[in-house]
Design an enzyme around this catalytic site. Sequence first.
Site, short mmCIF file in Angstrom:
data_model
loop_
_atom_site.label_atom_id
_atom_site.label_comp_id
_atom_site.label_asym_id
_atom_site.label_seq_id
_atom_site.Cartn_x
_atom_site.Cartn_y
_atom_site.Cartn_z
N HIS A 139 0.76 -1.17 0.08
CA HIS A 139 0.01 -0.02 -0.02
C HIS A 139 0.91 1.27 -0.12
O HIS A 139 0.68 2.19 -0.96
CB HIS A 139 -0.92 0.01 1.24
CG HIS A 139 -2.26 -0.73 1.22
ND1 HIS A 139 -2.40 -2.06 1.07
CD2 HIS A 139 -3.55 -0.42 0.83
CE1 HIS A 139 -3.55 -2.40 0.75
NE2 HIS A 139 -4.11 -1.46 0.61
N HIS A 190 0.54 -2.95 9.31
CA HIS A 190 1.94 -2.87 9.21
C HIS A 190 2.65 -2.05 10.30
O HIS A 190 1.85 -1.42 11.07
CB HIS A 190 2.07 -2.05 7.81
CG HIS A 190 1.92 -2.94 6.58
ND1 HIS A 190 2.83 -3.85 6.29
CD2 HIS A 190 0.98 -2.78 5.95
CE1 HIS A 190 2.02 -4.29 4.96
NE2 HIS A 190 1.18 -3.88 4.85
#
Length: 528
Positions: A139, A190
Amino acid sequence: MANGKNSEPDAGLKSLDHYRNKLPPWRYWPRQKLLPLIRYETPYLAWFQGKIRTPALDSYFAFTANLGTHTFFMVFLPFLFWCGHASLGRGMVHLLASGVFFSGFIKDLLCLPRPLSPPLQRITMSGSAALEYGFPSTHSTNAVSVAVYALSLLNSSESTLSPQANIFLQSITYIYVISIVLGRLYCGMHGFFDVTIGSLLGALLAYLQHLFGPLIDEYVLAATGKGVTLVILVILALVRIHPEPVDDCPCFDDSVAFAGVMVGAQVAYWHLAKSTIEDAATFEFTGVGPVRTALRLVIGVLLLFTWRAIMKPFLLRVLPPIFRGLEKLGLILPRRFFTNASQYTTVPSQLKDHEVLPGFSEIPSIITTIRHPRRRAISVGPQSEADAYETLAYREKRRRESLSTGNGASPVRVTDVGGGHSASISEREHPKLSRKQSKLHEYENMMGTGASSMATSVDVGSQEATVPFPAFDPGIGDDEQDVFSQIKQPRVRYDVEVVTKLVVYSGIAWIVMEGAPLLFDQIGLAAK
């Protein structure tokens, strides 16, 4: 578990030795050097998440995460080509294809897990994202590469936008990239290390595209048939050397899809330049008008979905016999987690897949998601094989540390990463005997405690609060099978799917750049 036929972990492997036994030393060594950093930052991530979480931010970051996926770009990038911005579209295709490929390459190379849940809660609208490894963040790579490239174009001397429009678009770009990168931390998907390296990778790719993108286009334009064939072979060679992951990770599927996009894009760009039909790909809004422009977009999207709906099942039906013949000749290069054609008779027509471009049947659910942006899933506990192995490995690490400080009956002592304090399980069971723990300490104590009772996903309505953190239970989920029985099991994947993806996504790129513009010209939707 390689082909989804066995839900148990490999026999004879302990969680702490799983990657040591499966990875060569040159891949295992950097993984072990980086793993402590991911474990170290997890309590801080949980502290950050707990400090700022609200239901409104949950919805915002879960929804904006969709804007950083390659599915989002695959759906909306064609609009650039069909609305007269082919050069910008080619640049974006190069960025996204390289970003998805190289971030997935690194993920499967090092097999690093996501930060542990618990203590983190994972907030998402997509269940497939958690099945991938964590490092680096794709991302972040996608968002930063697109943002840096867009900002370089907006700040170039060739920009024809008004100062007001330029400032507005730059502001939107900054808000977009900050929302995506910060959202990966907020949503517990993350860690700081993942998004930092992912962002640096994205910035590097944008810089390379800005420098060498025009040179690549010039090479393709001037190339002969042999030159274009060489480009295609290089792309396919990159697919072939993509590392084999230890666990069943879908990163390779995305890499194959975007490799197909690159193949189709280069062929279409080269063929348009060499033919007399290039004018069909031009677009001027004043000559087309709003109604015909809208029709171009609707018809173009329908073409893409129709191509995928027809070609994918066709290839899955005709390729298996061909692959069986090639397998007898020893020409098939087997890949882990993909079943060879000799081991099955037919491929199911409706595969539950992690597709870059959704199918017709998935459109209603996508529309529902857009109409209800507050709908999201909040998960606590292991979700993938990598999660399960990391949970067990961290739990085993704590037990070994306990044994090294005393005997097996000694309480497990856990060091507070924030201030050097320590506490034992027995002290946690009797809080009156110990000082009040810091939040960081509490979050660290949750690491490695994920088990079946914690691995839950819930749909959260607009009026509900966040899911509370589970209480620590030192005896929970001691059975290794219990942890693995709760994770999402990957489906069986078939060897013919690799070629199928290459063909389908090559065709998608060709339709976007050449096929659809030719159709627009034939049915009166081109500029006159």
